[in-house]
Motif scaffolding. Structure first.
Motif, mmCIF file in Angstrom:
data_model
loop_
_atom_site.group_PDB
_atom_site.id
_atom_site.type_symbol
_atom_site.label_atom_id
_atom_site.label_comp_id
_atom_site.label_asym_id
_atom_site.label_seq_id
_atom_site.Cartn_x
_atom_site.Cartn_y
_atom_site.Cartn_z
ATOM 1 N N TYR A 193 1.017 -0.867 -0.006
ATOM 2 C CA TYR A 193 -0.370 0.157 -0.034
ATOM 3 C C TYR A 193 0.819 1.126 0.211
ATOM 4 O O TYR A 193 1.856 1.016 0.569
ATOM 5 N N VAL A 197 -5.253 5.837 2.697
ATOM 6 C CA VAL A 197 -6.672 5.874 1.892
ATOM 7 C C VAL A 197 -6.667 4.559 1.015
ATOM 8 O O VAL A 197 -7.114 3.706 0.646
ATOM 9 N N ASP A 198 -5.536 4.274 0.143
ATOM 10 C CA ASP A 198 -4.883 3.758 -0.997
ATOM 11 C C ASP A 198 -5.091 2.461 -0.301
ATOM 12 O O ASP A 198 -5.715 1.419 -0.791
ATOM 13 N N TYR A 200 -6.669 1.463 2.366
ATOM 14 C CA TYR A 200 -8.717 1.230 2.442
ATOM 15 C C TYR A 200 -9.401 0.885 1.177
ATOM 16 O O TYR A 200 -10.019 -0.281 0.912
ATOM 17 N N LYS A 201 -8.788 1.780 0.411
ATOM 18 C CA LYS A 201 -9.618 1.249 -1.000
ATOM 19 C C LYS A 201 -8.817 -0.489 -1.819
ATOM 20 O O LYS A 201 -9.665 -0.541 -2.123
ATOM 21 N N THR A 202 -7.600 -0.230 -1.370
ATOM 22 C CA THR A 202 -6.675 -1.750 -2.105
ATOM 23 C C THR A 202 -8.127 -3.028 -1.289
ATOM 24 O O THR A 202 -7.804 -3.914 -2.561
ATOM 25 N N ARG A 205 -11.303 -3.215 -2.732
ATOM 26 C CA ARG A 205 -11.042 -3.592 -4.037
ATOM 27 C C ARG A 205 -10.793 -5.675 -4.189
ATOM 28 O O ARG A 205 -11.605 -6.101 -5.016
#
Length: 346
Positions: A193, A197-198, A200-202, A205
């Motif tokens: 990561y 924020v990345d 959480y998104k990764t 997803r």
């Protein structure tokens, strides 16, 4: 300035603001009014409100995290070390050895900033976790005792378990992201990561919404245990010291109670903490459940694996408890003093 035998300063020899929070007026019948010097803010006549406790707990926990975060990162690295190897190979190829060795290795290979990997998620976690599990503890305890001032050990344990589990329900994703960040090396191609924020998104997803709630079961168990050990032990030690007149409700008492709570919590919660860390950091499909993770650890690494990272855990929990509880007690008094001054400025 000369003190009396009782450790007090005669009023005639001291020119000071009577509203000063570091001074406590204690007149004695038939004697000149004296001032006893105490450390920190004086307890207010009005007990702290639930809002003050809620905000104070979250703020104090964030301050404690800022100071002790490198120890927590070292603990995570030690806990996950060797999870894909047997005990013999894990010992032979150990990258990190001891608390100081782990910190120095990380600084040398990844830079000083690596010690604060996941700090943003950690502060998010503390502001939500601690506000609930610590800030609401007294309110929940009063609920179980129906407002009685005399709370038994059962009511304290029940209150600690309730707020600990409730905190997980509120802030589990922040804990997952924090652990993932602390576990990943800043150098090399294995970095998963790029930012909070990345992360959480990764995770959402690649692993779905459930990925952000990975390890909820062991984390509920850990937080219930930690909260009981931490808050109940602090509560009991503090009450015992005050009842035995060994200390007054002041900084030394808070420090002693917090240190004892930190040691007891580390001994009780370390096995669950290691399993929680391993399971949260695991790749999809590596472990079918937290129980499977614990059994795999036992089979491959032996019982001692459950106490991996014990010393950094103790250093971190002990110091974290001391900073958090001392700050929390002072914040409660400062906030209530500010509220009282605002309501009655003259």
């Amino acid at each position: 300035m000369q003190l009396t035998d009782s450790g007090r300063v005669p009023l005639s020899r001291l020119v000071a603001d009577r509203r000063c929070p570091l001074l406590h007026l204690s007149p004695s019948p038939g004697r000149e009014e004296e001032i006893s010097i105490m450390v920190g803010f004086k307890a207010t006549d009005v007990p702290p409100t639930a809002t003050v406790k809620f905000l104070g707990a979250g703020t104090a926990a964030c301050i404690a995290d800022l100071i002790t975060f490198p120890l927590d990162t070292a603990k995570v690295r030690l806990q996950i070390q060797g999870e894909r190897q047997g005990p013999a190979r894990a010992v032979a190829s150990a990258q990190y050895r001891g608390v100081l060795g782990t910190i120095l290795t990380m600084v040398r290979t990844e830079g000083p900033r690596s010690l604060y990997n996941g700090l943003v998620a950690g502060l998010q976690r503390q502001m939500s976790f601690a506000s609930v599990r610590i800030g609401l503890y007294d309110s929940v305890k009063q609920f179980y005792t129906k407002g009685s001032e005399h709370a038994g050990i059962g009511s304290r344990l029940l209150a600690g378990s309730t707020t600990g589990a409730l905190a997980v329900a509120v802030a589990q994703p922040t804990d997952v992201v924090k652990v993932r960040f602390q576990a990943q090396a800043r150098a090399g191609s294995g970095r998963r990561y790029q930012s909070t924020v990345d992360a959480y998104k990764t995770i959402a997803r690649e692993e779905g919404f459930r990925g952000l709630w990975k390890g909820t079961s062991p984390n509920v168990a850990r937080n219930a245990i930690v909260n009981c050990a931490e808050l109940v032990t602090y509560d009991l030690i503090k009450d015992a010291l005050l009842k035995a007149n060994l200390m007054t409700d002041d900084l030394p008492c808070h420090f002693t109670s917090a240190f004892g709570a930190g040691f007891c919590t580390t001994v009780i919660a370390s096995p669950v903490d290691v399993v929680k860390t391993r399971y949260m950091n695991s790749a999809p499909g590596q472990y079918s459940s937290a129980g499977h993770c614990a059994l795999t650890m036992l089979h491959k690494e032996g019982p001692r694996a459950f106490y991996k990272g014990f010393m950094p855990s103790f250093l971190r929990l002990g110091s974290w408890n001391v900073v958090m509880f001392v700050t929390y007690e002072q914040l409660k008094r400062a906030l209530m003093a500010a509220c009282t001054s605002r309501e009655a400025p003259f």
